[in-house]
Design a protein around this motif. Sequence first.
Motif, PDB file in Angstrom:
ATOM      1  N   ARG A 236      29.238  -3.237 -99.225  1.00  0.00           N
ATOM      2  CA  ARG A 236      29.984  -3.571 -97.975  1.00  0.00           C
ATOM      3  C   ARG A 236      31.150  -2.706 -97.565  1.00  0.00           C
ATOM      4  NH1 ARG A 236      25.438  -5.110 -98.236  1.00  0.00           N
ATOM      5  NH2 ARG A 236      24.198  -6.808 -96.636  1.00  0.00           N
ATOM      6  N   LEU A 237      31.240  -2.765 -96.168  1.00  0.00           N
ATOM      7  CA  LEU A 237      32.636  -2.400 -96.051  1.00  0.00           C
ATOM      8  C   LEU A 237      33.994  -3.961 -96.207  1.00  0.00           C
ATOM      9  CD1 LEU A 237      34.644  -1.031 -93.893  1.00  0.00           C
ATOM     10  CD2 LEU A 237      34.010  -2.413 -92.664  1.00  0.00           C
ATOM     11  N   TYR A 239      37.831  -5.415 -96.271  1.00  0.00           N
ATOM     12  CA  TYR A 239      39.369  -5.383 -96.379  1.00  0.00           C
ATOM     13  C   TYR A 239      40.121  -4.944 -97.467  1.00  0.00           C
ATOM     14  CZ  TYR A 239      38.608  -2.420 -91.665  1.00  0.00           C
ATOM     15  OH  TYR A 239      38.451  -1.324 -91.049  1.00  0.00           O
ATOM     16  N   CYS A 245      39.074 -11.384 -94.907  1.00  0.00           N
ATOM     17  CA  CYS A 245      38.516 -10.793 -94.141  1.00  0.00           C
ATOM     18  C   CYS A 245      37.959 -10.527 -93.887  1.00  0.00           C
ATOM     19  CB  CYS A 245      39.062  -9.720 -94.348  1.00  0.00           C
ATOM     20  SG  CYS A 245      38.152  -8.090 -94.948  1.00  0.00           S
ATOM     21  N   CYS A 246      36.430 -11.029 -94.186  1.00  0.00           N
ATOM     22  CA  CYS A 246      35.071 -11.733 -93.437  1.00  0.00           C
ATOM     23  C   CYS A 246      34.158 -10.454 -93.228  1.00  0.00           C
ATOM     24  CB  CYS A 246      34.887 -12.184 -92.392  1.00  0.00           C
ATOM     25  SG  CYS A 246      36.144 -14.596 -92.713  1.00  0.00           S
ATOM     26  N   HIS A 247      34.333  -9.342 -93.723  1.00  0.00           N
ATOM     27  CA  HIS A 247      33.511  -7.913 -92.912  1.00  0.00           C
ATOM     28  C   HIS A 247      32.421  -7.573 -95.014  1.00  0.00           C
ATOM     29  CE1 HIS A 247      35.956  -5.920 -89.987  1.00  0.00           C
ATOM     30  NE2 HIS A 247      37.033  -6.602 -90.628  1.00  0.00           N
ATOM     31  N   MET A 249      30.711  -9.762 -95.791  1.00  0.00           N
ATOM     32  CA  MET A 249      29.980 -11.132 -95.958  1.00  0.00           C
ATOM     33  C   MET A 249      28.754 -11.026 -95.454  1.00  0.00           C
ATOM     34  SD  MET A 249      31.483 -14.504 -93.828  1.00  0.00           S
ATOM     35  CE  MET A 249      30.905 -16.108 -94.077  1.00  0.00           C
ATOM     36  N   PHE A 254      30.339 -13.857-100.430  1.00  0.00           N
ATOM     37  CA  PHE A 254      31.397 -13.139 -99.729  1.00  0.00           C
ATOM     38  C   PHE A 254      30.894 -11.913-101.154  1.00  0.00           C
ATOM     39  CE2 PHE A 254      33.581 -15.906 -97.290  1.00  0.00           C
ATOM     40  CZ  PHE A 254      34.244 -15.346 -95.925  1.00  0.00           C
TER      41      PHE A 254
ATOM     42  N   TYR C 231      39.259 -16.122 -88.020  1.00  0.00           N
ATOM     43  CA  TYR C 231      40.288 -14.883 -89.373  1.00  0.00           C
ATOM     44  C   TYR C 231      40.284 -14.539 -89.597  1.00  0.00           C
ATOM     45  CZ  TYR C 231      37.589 -17.360 -92.945  1.00  0.00           C
ATOM     46  OH  TYR C 231      36.176 -17.838 -94.391  1.00  0.00           O
ATOM     47  N   CYS C 232      38.676 -13.661 -89.371  1.00  0.00           N
ATOM     48  CA  CYS C 232      38.770 -12.178 -89.839  1.00  0.00           C
ATOM     49  C   CYS C 232      40.014 -10.959 -89.383  1.00  0.00           C
ATOM     50  CB  CYS C 232      36.695 -11.994 -89.559  1.00  0.00           C
ATOM     51  SG  CYS C 232      37.486 -11.545 -87.768  1.00  0.00           S
ATOM     52  N   PHE C 233      40.566 -10.410 -90.431  1.00  0.00           N
ATOM     53  CA  PHE C 233      40.949  -9.193 -90.058  1.00  0.00           C
ATOM     54  C   PHE C 233      40.540  -7.917 -90.330  1.00  0.00           C
ATOM     55  CE2 PHE C 233      42.499 -10.991 -93.237  1.00  0.00           C
ATOM     56  CZ  PHE C 233      42.691 -10.006 -94.612  1.00  0.00           C
ATOM     57  N   ILE C 235      42.340  -3.948 -92.028  1.00  0.00           N
ATOM     58  CA  ILE C 235      43.940  -3.667 -92.598  1.00  0.00           C
ATOM     59  C   ILE C 235      43.838  -2.052 -92.419  1.00  0.00           C
ATOM     60  CG2 ILE C 235      44.965  -2.569 -94.357  1.00  0.00           C
ATOM     61  CD1 ILE C 235      44.135  -5.706 -95.651  1.00  0.00           C
ATOM     62  N   PHE C 261      32.400  -3.940 -87.201  1.00  0.00           N
ATOM     63  CA  PHE C 261      32.832  -4.608 -87.889  1.00  0.00           C
ATOM     64  C   PHE C 261      31.858  -4.501 -89.368  1.00  0.00           C
ATOM     65  CE2 PHE C 261      32.933  -9.102 -90.260  1.00  0.00           C
ATOM     66  CZ  PHE C 261      34.294  -9.095 -89.935  1.00  0.00           C
ATOM     67  N   ARG C 263      30.087  -1.793 -90.529  1.00  0.00           N
ATOM     68  CA  ARG C 263      29.783   0.028 -90.700  1.00  0.00           C
ATOM     69  C   ARG C 263      30.757   0.179 -92.235  1.00  0.00           C
ATOM     70  NH1 ARG C 263      28.311   3.929 -86.587  1.00  0.00           N
ATOM     71  NH2 ARG C 263      29.442   1.825 -85.353  1.00  0.00           N
ATOM     72  N   VAL C 264      29.717   0.838 -93.059  1.00  0.00           N
ATOM     73  CA  VAL C 264      30.764   1.603 -94.159  1.00  0.00           C
ATOM     74  C   VAL C 264      29.974   3.008 -94.542  1.00  0.00           C
ATOM     75  CG1 VAL C 264      29.852  -0.262 -95.733  1.00  0.00           C
ATOM     76  CG2 VAL C 264      27.934   1.585 -95.335  1.00  0.00           C
ATOM     77  N   PHE C 270      25.319  -3.177 -91.475  1.00  0.00           N
ATOM     78  CA  PHE C 270      24.404  -3.903 -91.936  1.00  0.00           C
ATOM     79  C   PHE C 270      23.853  -5.085 -90.842  1.00  0.00           C
ATOM     80  CE2 PHE C 270      26.821  -2.221 -95.560  1.00  0.00           C
ATOM     81  CZ  PHE C 270      25.642  -2.124 -96.620  1.00  0.00           C
ATOM     82  N   ARG C 271      24.936  -5.578 -89.626  1.00  0.00           N
ATOM     83  CA  ARG C 271      24.859  -5.571 -88.763  1.00  0.00           C
ATOM     84  C   ARG C 271      24.462  -5.639 -87.750  1.00  0.00           C
ATOM     85  NH1 ARG C 271      27.229 -10.126 -91.692  1.00  0.00           N
ATOM     86  NH2 ARG C 271      28.855  -9.763 -90.950  1.00  0.00           N
ATOM     87  N   HIS C 280      25.740 -14.780 -86.958  1.00  0.00           N
ATOM     88  CA  HIS C 280      26.411 -14.536 -88.048  1.00  0.00           C
ATOM     89  C   HIS C 280      27.639 -15.922 -87.582  1.00  0.00           C
ATOM     90  CE1 HIS C 280      28.157 -13.244 -91.394  1.00  0.00           C
ATOM     91  NE2 HIS C 280      29.612 -12.961 -90.792  1.00  0.00           N
TER      92      HIS C 280
END
Lengths: 273, 273, 330
Positions: A236-237, A239, A245-247, A249, A254, C231-233, C235, C261, C263-264, C270-271, C280
């Motif tokens: 998954r992506l 950070y 960071c939830c990306h 999930m 996680f 709270y997602c972020f 970097i 959010f 994208r790999v 994925f979503r 979600h």
Amino acid sequence: MAKQKTTVENPYLPKPYKILEFYRETSDSFTVKADMEIDHDPGQFVQVGLLGIGECPISICSDSREYIQLNIREVGNVTIALSKLEQGDTVFIRGPYGKGYPMRYLKGNSLLIIGGGCGVAPLKGIIDYAENHRRDYKDLTLLLGYRSPDDILFQRELLEWKNRYNLQVTVDQNTHGKFCYGAKEGFVTDALESMDISNNNQIAFVCGPPVMMKFVIRSLKDKGFNDDQIFLSTERLMYCALGVCCHCMIKGKFTCVDGPVFRYDEIKDLENE
Amino acid sequence: MSKNKKLKVGVYGITGCAGCQLSIIFNEEEILDLLSLIDLKAFPFIKELNTDEEFDYVILEGLVANKLDLEILRKLRKNSKMLISLGACACTGCVPAYRHFTLKENYEHLLYKRQEELQDIEPSPHDEHVKVDYYIPGCPPDKKEILRFIKGSVRGVLPRPHQNPVCIECRRNGNACLLDEGKPCLGPITTGGCNAVCINGGLECWGCRGPTKDMNLELMIKILRDRGFDDRFIQDRMRTFAGLKLPMLERVMQGSKSKVLQTRFDGEKKFYE
Amino acid sequence: MQVLRLEKKRLLHFLDVVKKGFEIIAPVKSDLVRFSKIYHAEEIYLEKQSYFPVKEYFFRKEETLFQFRGTSITVPAYAAKKRMFFGLRRCDLNAIKNQDIVFIGDMGDPYYKAARENSYLLGYHCNTAPSPYCFCGSLDLVDFFDLMFFDKEDHFLVEVGSERGKSLAEKYREFFTDSQRLITQNEKRIPGVHRLENKDISGFYDHQDWKKGADICLSCGACTTLCPTCYCFEIHDEVKTADPCKGERRREWSSCQLQEFTRVAGDHIFRKEREDRFKHRIYHQLQYFKEKYGVQMCVGCGRCIEGCPTRIDFVRILNEMKNGKTENNG
């Protein structure tokens, strides 16, 4: 701005490590050995990066306390930047993170390792681990699939694997007509289906592109494997790698904390996510 | 970095207002540092001596509006490893391309009849003629984004292009939603990266950075209709900067008429008194 | 808990005195109501809920994680401003509590922790629903504050909720008198905020009504930006032009409502579907967070509905799922 030294451990800070060895695996991937001395499980990952470029999660594909080995495919900015490094350069790493393969609890079993493309990298961690704990496990069967003979990873190790284990390599297309390491043309799934293997005391480890994993699971089920005999590794992506960071999930899980390795029964319902 | 040869860079403009090239220069504090990073082979707008051969990349402003433009574009493409489209004209066609959506007799007499030597062709962005490697959109483009691209290129990294809508930055900046005030803001379907500079100043987004890949165009049209804007206005507004990138606009407008979407608009007044 | 009494006419004076020792952050009404630093106590606006959440003071929009120069890393000094937050609603306070769980409890984020450590949380109890969209009564909110102000016509009853609250009250003892009574549970209830009937959504994952929300979603991310708990972020690194070996690593807010959010590398998303992303968000708020930390993340402030350009009312959508109502009603 006033600077101060951190007294508590700041989880975002990577540390510098020296590259002990750097060599190309294929035209778009390379292997790095860094002097990071850590305890880790096979299948765990680290955040590797360069200051000013960024970080990306990479599975550890070795089993050693003296160093870590990483196989990296050039797909994004960070990995391309990493590909320009040389032996002696510095990389920034933090980790290890995530849950790896629970090898300790799988003693006494035979291991069936099925990998596709760059998905073979995390699986190499298991192979090395099993080699270091050879008496704890029975047979090792390796089934590795690649797009073409040029994409075959870990060519340095393959010969040895061939001698020690039951190794089968497949390539989707044989572009040069040259077969190496006894590679056969076809898909991993076909090779798996024609393989005479039972689920008796056998644990399957699968990692590869989503489509390949889907079909491999299907044929493992046909062979009688139970959900809890199959381990998958996901991508998954991400950070932070800290579960924040939830990306990464996947539904409530996680990838960075609860994964990247999941037992199939844990994420069975999450397939479409 | 400095041990290697510096990248050879050219900055050119074809039909356009030169505002995008100015945006580069507006980085007053850093413009001189920039010259230590790259070898600025050509920048005819500010430089007297220019060579136009063998670039690592060319940053090109403006759109193709006449035969000479097309010649320059093709030549630069041939002489450069990468082509970077700078600004709304170069990326989406911007205001000059609005000509596609109006009748010839509306504009012909103004210029083209009088200046036969212009040899105009239908105004079009770069990617209708040649391959474009990277886009820096906006009217004018964000000066920091240009810098970020150049800094990245020096390290072999192309910054990940913005894909998120303007709203992300707008809300982060603490702006009130202009749609709630009844203004025809195109922020939700427009690619961000501009730090929502217009909305920060109270002006609604006109969509200069082009549509997002993920836009919900049908809903956007519905929202604007709810706020009392007629189809002619909506169409004109959306086509002002990115008409050529919205070929589906008419079809969606027709299709969406019959569809019921349950949205709510409280009128221009917020419920705060 | 101990209860004190503050005469209403003394509130401004109290805050003006407090202001000498603290930076006071309170809701202020400009174009919208937002939490900002106040210079005069009269600026404070308590009629309605703030449009923007208070989270940006702890989990900042942009945070420099560290600076680097070559291979050496320095962490900027953590914020040490002594701040007093006034006018936080029950939902705001619970949202801070939920973010504490993530940033302090789970991972020990030093930036968040530093901002929180120097903050005093003074709540203001809602006697009526402060927004037509809120539904905090449907969720299991708890008492979480240093001091909580209950508005009683000519005076405030101030409940002390923590040791820090207690020491604060002692420091400014001259403003308070002892109250003869305690705050009852009934008094803590906020009328008209029990809208969400469907809190356990585990059985509705494949329900067709999710589409109702997704159809009117622009994926603009307003809901997550305005949410006091999200709270997602992401970097990112940024380097200096003068020397690309120098720069900093930054963290900034992100939103799960964006395609980007998930994208790999290699451009797989994925979503990809709007519906998946909408779903979600709601599942994270009401279920996933609870699975992990034992409480629901959503605090029922309704900001995501109020701030949504199309007012996607997920509460109504969920209620209709439960009540089996699927037809459109205006």
